[in-house]
Write a protein that holds these residues in place. Structure first.
Motif, PDB file in Angstrom:
ATOM      1  N   LYS A 181      -6.766   4.145 -16.714  1.00 36.10           N
ATOM      2  CA  LYS A 181      -6.214   4.080 -18.096  1.00 36.10           C
ATOM      3  C   LYS A 181      -4.733   3.461 -18.140  1.00 36.10           C
ATOM      4  O   LYS A 181      -3.964   3.455 -17.111  1.00 36.10           O
TER       5      LYS A 181
ATOM      6  N   TRP B 246       3.227  14.868  -5.940  1.00 33.17           N
ATOM      7  CA  TRP B 246       2.542  13.715  -6.713  1.00 33.17           C
ATOM      8  C   TRP B 246       0.923  13.765  -6.537  1.00 33.17           C
ATOM      9  O   TRP B 246       0.464  13.996  -5.377  1.00 33.17           O
ATOM     10  N   GLN B 247       0.452  13.702  -7.681  1.00 34.90           N
ATOM     11  CA  GLN B 247      -1.011  13.584  -7.511  1.00 34.90           C
ATOM     12  C   GLN B 247      -1.428  12.140  -8.216  1.00 34.90           C
ATOM     13  O   GLN B 247      -1.062  11.634  -9.149  1.00 34.90           O
ATOM     14  N   SER B 248      -2.367  11.842  -7.349  1.00 35.63           N
ATOM     15  CA  SER B 248      -2.613  10.207  -7.729  1.00 35.63           C
ATOM     16  C   SER B 248      -4.140  10.161  -8.145  1.00 35.63           C
ATOM     17  O   SER B 248      -4.876  10.757  -7.607  1.00 35.63           O
ATOM     18  N   GLU B 249      -4.184   9.040  -9.190  1.00 37.66           N
ATOM     19  CA  GLU B 249      -5.684   9.193  -9.661  1.00 37.66           C
ATOM     20  C   GLU B 249      -5.882   7.542  -9.828  1.00 37.66           C
ATOM     21  O   GLU B 249      -4.985   6.798  -9.780  1.00 37.66           O
ATOM     22  N   PRO B 250      -7.084   7.192  -9.707  1.00 40.61           N
ATOM     23  CA  PRO B 250      -7.464   5.823 -10.069  1.00 40.61           C
ATOM     24  C   PRO B 250      -6.606   5.174 -11.345  1.00 40.61           C
ATOM     25  O   PRO B 250      -6.798   5.861 -12.177  1.00 40.61           O
ATOM     26  N   ALA B 251      -6.248   4.265 -11.073  1.00 44.02           N
ATOM     27  CA  ALA B 251      -5.224   3.491 -12.273  1.00 44.02           C
ATOM     28  C   ALA B 251      -6.505   2.978 -13.107  1.00 44.02           C
ATOM     29  O   ALA B 251      -6.622   1.693 -13.100  1.00 44.02           O
TER      30      ALA B 251
ATOM     31  N   PRO C 118      -1.074   3.149 -18.668  1.00 43.58           N
ATOM     32  CA  PRO C 118       0.187   4.130 -19.108  1.00 43.58           C
ATOM     33  C   PRO C 118       0.808   3.947 -20.533  1.00 43.58           C
ATOM     34  O   PRO C 118       0.554   2.957 -21.134  1.00 43.58           O
ATOM     35  N   GLN C 119       0.990   5.011 -20.815  1.00 48.52           N
ATOM     36  CA  GLN C 119       1.612   5.334 -22.176  1.00 48.52           C
ATOM     37  C   GLN C 119       2.855   4.996 -22.312  1.00 48.52           C
ATOM     38  O   GLN C 119       3.630   5.461 -21.722  1.00 48.52           O
TER      39      GLN C 119
ATOM     40  N   ALA D 211       0.768  -1.199  -0.131  1.00 49.47           N
ATOM     41  CA  ALA D 211       0.048  -0.134   0.150  1.00 49.47           C
ATOM     42  C   ALA D 211       0.899   1.124   0.056  1.00 49.47           C
ATOM     43  O   ALA D 211       2.120   1.120  -0.029  1.00 49.47           O
ATOM     44  N   GLY D 212       0.442   2.309  -0.127  1.00 45.14           N
ATOM     45  CA  GLY D 212       1.256   3.725  -0.017  1.00 45.14           C
ATOM     46  C   GLY D 212       1.854   3.498  -1.433  1.00 45.14           C
ATOM     47  O   GLY D 212       1.558   3.148  -2.456  1.00 45.14           O
ATOM     48  N   GLN D 213       3.255   4.142  -1.388  1.00 44.61           N
ATOM     49  CA  GLN D 213       4.000   4.355  -2.456  1.00 44.61           C
ATOM     50  C   GLN D 213       4.685   3.258  -2.972  1.00 44.61           C
ATOM     51  O   GLN D 213       4.726   2.995  -4.316  1.00 44.61           O
TER      52      GLN D 213
END
Ligand SMILES: Cc1cc2nc3c(=O)[nH]c(=O)nc-3n(C[C@H](O)[C@H](O)[C@H](O)COP(=O)(O)OP(=O)(O)OC[C@H]3O[C@@H](n4cnc5c(N)ncnc54)[C@H](O)[C@@H]3O)c2cc1C
Ligand SMILES: Nc1ncnc2c1ncn2[C@@H]1O[C@H](COP(=O)(O)O)[C@@H](O)[C@H]1O
Lengths: 373, 254
Positions: B199, B192-197, B201-202, B99-101
């Motif tokens: 998409k 850091w800005q986190s968003e639900p994963a 990654p490109q 969990a976390g980073q």
């Protein structure tokens, strides 16, 4: 009315330009002249240099080599630096271990090699001293390393704490000035500014680049670390037969073209290799399902893959994408595997395997040769 | 087996079930705890954060108690942990948190803060007087044996061959201990800005500059190398070609 019509000769002389297009030679007549075709046919044009003139800054990439080569993950770290560099920034690469390959294709402008860094050794303080000196020399904007388990992930983390620098690990997305990585065990994607030390996850960078690096050799760092608290007591190797296929470094794989399984197993044993199989061989009951390699079987990453009597269907090739050296034995010179293989032997599998066994027996090689101290 | 005076700590975090997201004991940290219990009967099991119910799992895996070092949410666990384990001989943790980073940096930062050596990817750990011997994981079936002097920080690899057992009675018997709250430094604003994963990654790719025909050619013609082809010769010569190739590339040691 039967006028003499000028007719075009469909086999007029022509040249192929570097892009592979036919260019008719105007005014020339007569038949096809093969000598004109000679050189350019399918040779890709040399790629242009990315960097012109003196660099105004640097990006660094560093990785460990194995047997004189970097793996795909390390190539991706170099390509990441090359793709993210501004037109004025040069890409400097530090290779731990010997290097027998050309890194220009991945965009390396300056290459320093530390052949003395044992590829499987463990000297974190010495390696850190070298890397630190290299970083001091070039004062790079970013240092890219593969986040792997063969030493680079470890060294990159040590570098970050030593420099008290910002670091991003397991990076899955790179953009100019920004990175992204998974948090919460993969449930969240965190984005942020690109830090000094960037440890990239595998397969997040395309390595076929439209440009080339300068590939100039530079002196490796020479720092000497004082003796520290670490001692390397050597390697232990696990017998290939006891190893899961995914972890094996040498695989001998059988396809439909192999009738005599004991011979194949003897070859594998002689090389200290694990045994794999194509789907057809598994379906015929010659091997258990856990030996199947390919799209619906296992994905392997051996350094050496000896494919015996395997045609090389895409579903099979999918499983061996990560294999470095592919050798094929097949009686059909046009089987698709020959396009993937680094060495293709055209001949009967049984005969070549028997000859291989004879060749291996002839040489009086020690049983322990593959077990390093 | 070993002098009893060695002070051993196991650092445990709150894990996360990858499928349901439910909090649980982190797998790597259970391995670290189990390895620590294999080396000493008394182990300080430490967690920086809240007294989360998931920490009771570590009691079930053999911890007599879990000491919880209070931490404001989102704050860096390094400072309280480093302060607590100073003076310890051996500090075991997991290679990467769930969990976390989950950056796998904690062991390195802790080692730096305490000026100790750090070894990661540990599979097996044995004590030899004032040294510790570690079998390290390397890919492709290789294992490396490394020794470091104590005190040291060691991070356990997920494939460590340990067999921790979950005992419900010990879960009931153990306790979470709360250390007195420390005044935490205010947190710097995180970049850091986190968003639900959701998409994918490109991939980083070179910009497409080719046009028309060149692009078409690029799409159909893969840059396949197609290596050497050996057609002629006897079977023995062909076998020789294979052995020569293997030797030239140093793929066999004979
Ligand atoms: C959805 C799907 C998933 C699949 N997944 C997989 C997978 O995971 N893994 C997999 O392997 N396949 C998979 N397949 C099957 C795949 O398409 C091929 O059919 C299969 O790989 C072929 O196996 P082969 O090369 O052993 O046999 P063949 O195609 O029969 O090839 C045998 C080869 O041996 C050569 N040969 C014959 N006799 C000799 C001899 N005496 N000496 C030397 N050479 C000889 C022949 O020239 C030929 O090239 C999948 C197919 C589908 C449709
Ligand atoms: N808050 C915490 N309290 C105690 N141990 C922790 C904490 N966070 C991380 N750890 C330990 O550090 C390891 C690596 O964490 P990380 O560097 O965050 O991936 C984990 O497996 C734990 O053993």
């Amino acid at each position: 009315m039967n006028q003499e019509r000028k007719r075009l000769d469909p086999r007029r002389p022509f040249l192929l330009n570097p892009a592979g297009l036919r260019r008719i030679i105007l005014g020339a007549t007569g038949g096809f002249d093969a000598s004109l075709l000679a050189a350019p046919a399918h040779k890709p044009a040399a790629k242009p240099l990315r960097l012109h003139g003196d660099p105004a800054g640097y990006l660094l990439a560093a990785a460990h080599s194995q047997r004189g080569m970097l793996d795909a993950h390390a190539h991706q770290a170099i390509a990441a630096a090359a793709l993210l560099a501004t037109p004025q920034q040069a890409v400097a690469v530090l290779v731990f271990g010997s290097l027998n390959e050309d890194l220009r294709a991945y965009g390396a402008d300056l290459v320093a090699v530390l052949p003395g860094a044992d590829e499987l050794g463990f000297a974190p303080e010495q390696e850190l001293a070298w890397l630190d000196e290299f970083v001091t020399r070039y004062a790079p904007a970013h240092v890219f390393m593969p986040d792997n388990e063969t030493g680079d992930g470890d060294l990159g983390r040590r570098l970050a704490v030593q420099l008290e620098a910002e670091v991003a690990t397991h990076v899955v997305e790179l953009k100019p000035g920004a990175v992204a990585m998974y948090w919460q065990g993969g449930a969240a994607l965190a984005r942020g500014p690109m830090p000094l030390v960037v440890l990239i996850a595998p397969d997040v960078v395309e390595t076929s680049l439209p440009f080339s690096g300068a590939g100039e050799t530079v002196a490796p760092p020479a720092a000497q670390a004082p003796p520290g608290p670490y001692q390397n007591r050597g390697l232990r190797e696990i017998a290939a037969s006891a190893l899961a296929l995914e972890e094996a470094d040498f695989i001998v794989a059988a396809g439909n073209g192999v009738a005599d399984i004991p011979t194949l197993e003897a070859v594998a044993a002689a090389f200290g290799a694990a045994v794999g199989a194509s789907r057809v061989a598994v379906d015929e009951g010659k091997f258990t399902r856990d030996k199947q390699i390919g799209a619906t079987g296992k994905t392997v990453s051996a350094s050496t893959y000896l494919a015996v009597g395997i045609s090389g269907a895409v579903q099979h090739l999918q499983g061996i994408k990560a294999c470095r050296h592919v050798i094929a034995i097949n009686c059909d010179a046009s089987a698709p595997i020959t396009k993937r293989a680094d060495l293709s032997i055209v001949g009967d599998a049984q005969e070549v395997m028997t000859a291989l066994l004879a060749g291996l027996a002839q040489r009086n090689w020690p049983d322990t040769a593959r077990e390093s101290v | 087996m070993m002098p009893p005076q060695l002070k051993i700590a196991a650092l445990v975090s709150v894990g996360r079930n990858p499928a349901s997201g439910a909090p649980r004991a982190a797998r790597n940290d259970v391995l670290a705890l189990d390895a620590a219990l294999g080396l000493a009967r008394e182990v300080s099991v430490l967690h920086a954060g809240d007294a989360a119910p998931a920490l009771h799992d570590y009691l079930a895996y053999g911890a007599a108690s879990v000491e919880v070092l209070p931490l404001p949410p989102g704050a860096d666990a390094l400072a309280p942990l480093a302060g607590r384990v100073a003076g310890y001989d051996l500090i075991l943790c997991g290679q990467r948190a769930e969990a976390g980073q989950g950056s796998g940096m904690l062991a390195y930062r802790l080692a730096k803060a305490l000026n100790m050596p750090v070894v990661s990817a540990a599979l097996e750990i044995s004590l030899l007087g004032d040294e510790v011997e570690i079998v390290q994981f390397l890919p492709k079936g290789q294992r490396r044996v490394v020794r470091v002097s104590l005190p040291a920080v060691i991070a356990l690899h997920p494939l460590a061959p340990r067999n921790p057992r979950y005992v419900y009675a010990s879960r009931r018997a153990g306790r979470l201990l709360s250390a007195p709250a420390q005044v935490g430094a205010p947190l710097p604003a995180s970049p850091w800005q986190s968003e639900p994963a959701v998409k994918k990654p490109q991939k980083l790719k070179p910009p497409e500059t080719r046009q028309g025909h060149a692009r078409l050619l690029g799409a159909i013609a893969t840059e396949s190398k197609g290596g050497a082809l050996v057609r002629e010769g006897s079977a023995a010569e062909k076998a020789r070609a294979i052995l020569d190739y293997l030797r030239a590339n140093r793929l066999i040691g004979f």
